[in-house]
Enzyme design. Structure first.
Site, PDB file in Angstrom:
ATOM      1  N   CYS A 187      36.941  43.870  31.856  1.00  0.00           N
ATOM      2  CA  CYS A 187      36.624  44.276  33.162  1.00  0.00           C
ATOM      3  C   CYS A 187      35.617  43.375  33.969  1.00  0.00           C
ATOM      4  CB  CYS A 187      35.946  45.797  32.999  1.00  0.00           C
ATOM      5  SG  CYS A 187      37.130  46.915  32.439  1.00  0.00           S
ATOM      6  N   ASP A 188      35.961  42.164  34.067  1.00  0.00           N
ATOM      7  CA  ASP A 188      35.038  41.308  34.735  1.00  0.00           C
ATOM      8  C   ASP A 188      35.775  40.341  35.439  1.00  0.00           C
ATOM      9  OD1 ASP A 188      33.385  38.994  35.144  1.00  0.00           O
ATOM     10  OD2 ASP A 188      31.855  39.742  33.755  1.00  0.00           O
TER      11      ASP A 188
END
Ligand SMILES: *Cc1c(COP(=O)(O)O)cnc(C)c1O
Length: 376
Positions: free
Chosen positions: A324-325
């Site tokens: 989730c980056d």
């Protein structure tokens, strides 16, 4: 992918993602480089892949080692390397690490500043030292120039100083940048450093070693010149500048030795068309920037990807990792295309990922375990 790696995947069906390294291929690469450049002693750049099976095989092949930290020195010693065959090649070392290396019998240290030279003089008295000179990294996909190396003029003063500090001013080094595609880069660097070598020798400094660094490239998505191209360029330059009076020549290959001996097999997590009106698909793999593919930063190293659908129709893709980056994107601008048949659950092989992947994996970012490794 080597037949041995293909067999390993077929026979063992390992959990994904994982890296598989063929140690025989690595040994072949080592022998090929030694045959191409017989006048040079190979110091394997441990940081490229420090796995014990690799170091142990290289000890058997009578390689020497270029270490970046005391921890890497310990790994080399544990693999059976003699301390005299290890160079502490990082120009940035804690005093404690210098002292520990010295106590372990390592006697060859790199530096590129007066401050580091003084640290070495204090914590490894009498050691052999070599000064890293800054050369152009043009032609390299992964440059190493801004952070390391000093000018010829400053290098001259530092090498004269080394003797006064009780050290043995042993040699000079440079690095033309990693994945360097031009033999001319080595020729230019050798010319630059040879002048300083001659100058210092004439001033009575007993210089004995020239370290040409690493940088030798391997084919990824794009092809590169064969190793003979680099060997010829280097031999030509050494002959021109040193004639028959050649100092000890050192090379520090990392990528060339282990890169193409490894394959990462990943699994497709999701193929999505987030804008249904566009042909671009986003392919999310279970390995990304934080799973070990750090060299995709700036899309600098462009891996060759292989799938079981190869040969069928393809379409444009952006390729990203599973976290989730927002920075976890591998390729968006490099015009990658993948088969239209590719779907979640399929395997994607990232070829020539034996170097600079395994140890770049994060410890548990987003809960993902570090990359699994198999040495066969
Ligand atoms: C990283 C490094 C190497 C290895 O470079 P490759 O491009 O992998 O061959 C060699 N020497 C030094 C000092 C390095 O930092």
């Amino acid at each position: 992918m080597t037949p041995k790696i293909a067999r390993f995947f077929a026979d063992t069906q390992p959990a994904l993602p994982c890296l598989v390294v063929d140690l025989d291929r690595m040994a072949e690469n080592f022998r090929a480089l030694r045959a191409a450049l017989p006048l040079a002693r190979i110091y394997y750049a441990v940081k490229a892949n420090p796995a014990a099976p690799i170091l142990e095989r290289l000890v058997r092949l009578e390689s020497a080692f270029d270490a970046a930290s005391f921890e890497e020195i310990e790994a080399c010693l544990k693999a059976g390397a003699a301390p005299g065959e290890i160079s502490f090649g990082n120009t940035i070392k804690k005093a404690r690490a210098i002292a520990a290396a010295h106590a372990a019998g390592v006697s060859l240290f790199a530096f590129d500043s007066a401050e580091e030279l003084e640290k070495i003089a204090r914590h490894a008295p009498g050691a052999r030292v070599y000064c890293r000179i800054l050369v152009t990294n043009e032609g390299a996909d992964w440059p190493l120039s801004r952070k390391f190396g000093t000018s010829v003029a400053a290098g001259r003063a530092l090498m004269l100083r080394a003797g006064a500090l009780g050290l043995d001013p042993y040699g000079l080094s440079f690095h033309v940048g990693s994945q360097q595609k031009h033999g001319a880069a080595y020729e230019a660097a050798i010319g630059q450093v040879a002048m300083l070598f001659t100058d210092l020798t004439e001033r009575g400094v007993d210089l004995r070693m020239l370290n040409l660094g690493g940088g030798f490239p391997i084919p990824y998505r794009e092809t590169v010149p064969e190793i003979d191209h680099f060997a010829h360029a280097i031999t030509r330059a050494l002959t021109r500048h040193f004639g028959n009076d050649l100092p000890e020549i050192v090379i520090e290959p990392g990528r060339f030795i282990v890169g193409d001996a490894g394959v990462v097999r990943s699994e497709v997590v999701l193929v999505s068309r987030r804008d249904p009106d566009q042909p671009l698909r986003w392919v999310y793999l279970d390995i990304g920037r934080f799973g070990g593919l750090a060299e995709t930063e700036g899309e600098a190293i462009r891996y060759h990807l292989a799938t079981r659908h190869d040969g069928g129709p393809t379409g444009p893709v952006a390729i990203a990792g599973p976290t989730c980056d927002g920075a976890d994107i591998l390729y968006e601008k490099s015009n990658y295309r993948l088969p239209l048949a590719l779907t979640a659950g399929d395997a994607v092989d990232l070829l020539a990922t034996g170097a600079y992947v395994s140890t770049y994996a994060s410890q548990g970012f987003n809960g993902f375990a570090p990359l699994a490794e198999h040495y066969i």
